[in-house]
Write an enzyme that holds these catalytic residues in place. Structure first.
Site, PDB file in Angstrom:
ATOM      1  N   ALA A  29      20.959  29.005 113.812  1.00 35.94           N
ATOM      2  CA  ALA A  29      20.744  27.836 114.665  1.00 35.94           C
ATOM      3  C   ALA A  29      19.530  28.069 115.562  1.00 35.94           C
ATOM      4  O   ALA A  29      18.800  29.043 115.393  1.00 35.94           O
ATOM      5  CB  ALA A  29      21.985  27.564 115.503  1.00 35.94           C
ATOM      6  N   ASN A  30      19.291  27.174 116.503  1.00 36.02           N
ATOM      7  CA  ASN A  30      18.216  27.346 117.487  1.00 36.02           C
ATOM      8  C   ASN A  30      18.690  26.802 118.836  1.00 36.02           C
ATOM      9  O   ASN A  30      19.803  26.303 118.950  1.00 36.02           O
ATOM     10  CB  ASN A  30      16.932  26.648 117.016  1.00 36.02           C
ATOM     11  CG  ASN A  30      17.133  25.154 116.841  1.00 36.02           C
ATOM     12  OD1 ASN A  30      17.384  24.442 117.806  1.00 36.02           O
ATOM     13  ND2 ASN A  30      17.052  24.675 115.605  1.00 36.02           N
ATOM     14  N   ARG A  31      17.843  26.905 119.847  1.00 37.39           N
ATOM     15  CA  ARG A  31      18.265  26.623 121.224  1.00 37.39           C
ATOM     16  C   ARG A  31      18.112  25.163 121.644  1.00 37.39           C
ATOM     17  O   ARG A  31      18.218  24.856 122.824  1.00 37.39           O
ATOM     18  CB  ARG A  31      17.479  27.502 122.206  1.00 37.39           C
ATOM     19  CG  ARG A  31      17.762  28.975 122.056  1.00 37.39           C
ATOM     20  CD  ARG A  31      17.088  29.765 123.168  1.00 37.39           C
ATOM     21  NE  ARG A  31      17.157  31.192 122.913  1.00 37.39           N
ATOM     22  CZ  ARG A  31      18.236  31.940 123.138  1.00 37.39           C
ATOM     23  NH1 ARG A  31      19.334  31.375 123.631  1.00 37.39           N
ATOM     24  NH2 ARG A  31      18.210  33.226 122.875  1.00 37.39           N
TER      25      ARG A  31
END
Ligand code: C5P
Length: 217
Positions: A29-31
């Protein structure tokens, strides 16, 4: 029929990160917080647009008047975007994962006791924005986002041409932007660049919605 500058228009917005499964309990995932995309969806609805928000996993309330479709992965997002067409406008704010695990394991991957970690083979995800630009049902106004830490405008100009978007909203993320509440942006169009002063994400959303409405005035 709702009133407002975008009454009768269907606007598609993508927002949030994507989650790419590795096995049933793990993902890439990412932020991305989804805040900017959600604010834009809400601002467009407030101008009377019918808004479809295709959202990756976030913990945000659905803005008033917005039809939200939840997805997890980039490929699910691409399918949901396709299913939501036709649209007059698409605003692609999602931080789509560039890669997914080539094969997601059906069962939780276990340590095998050898001490050697497993290797993770990656596959490239579809570029939803670039795909929409080539779609026979391409929205009349196709807007992408670009988060950049340097040469913000140069990279955005190149990205607009490469993906054949009408506008790229270039986001200077060299400061504390991801998950933060303010944004410093430039709008790169086919005709040039409009630079806006740093402002809260809510203000970016309202100004962008108004700028979109101008195109349909
Ligand atoms: O190439 P980059 O990821 O910087 O491009 C960002 C823009 O492209 C954003 O509008 C994002 O939503 C969109 N994008 C997409 N599908 C991808 C990657 C990016 O729609 N797989």
């Amino acid at each position: 029929i709702k009133g407002g500058a975008l009454a009768g228009r269907h606007v598609l917005v993508t927002a949030g990160p994507t989650h790419e499964p590795i096995d049933p309990v793990r993902y890439i995932a990412n932020r991305s917080s989804g805040k900017q995309g959600y604010a834009i969806a809400g601002a467009l609805a407030a101008l009377g647009a019918r808004v479809t928000l295709v959202s990756g996993p976030v913990s945000l309330a659905t803005p008033a008047g917005v039809h939200r479709i939840d997805v997890e992965s980039a490929r699910e997002m691409a399918a949901a975007v396709d299913a939501a067409l036709p649209a007059d406008v698409a605003v692609m704010v999602a931080a789509v994962a560039d890669w997914r695990a080539d094969t997601a394991a059906g069962q939780k991957i276990k340590k095998d006791g050898s001490g050697a970690p497993p290797t993770l083979a990656l596959a490239e995800n579809p570029d939803i924005l670039a795909g929409l630009a080539q779609n026979a049902r391409r929205p009349r106004l196709l807007i992408g986002f670009a988060a950049e830490t340097e040469k913000v405008v140069d990279h955005a100009v190149a990205k607009r041409a490469r993906k054949d978007a009408d506008w790229i909203v270039a986001n200077d993320v060299s400061g504390d932007v991801m998950g933060g509440d303010s944004n410093s942006i430039h709008i790169v169009t086919r005709d040039g660049v409009e630079s806006w002063e740093t402002m809260p994400k809510a203000d970016v959303a309202h100004r962008l919605a108004a700028r979109i409405a101008d195109e349909f005035a």
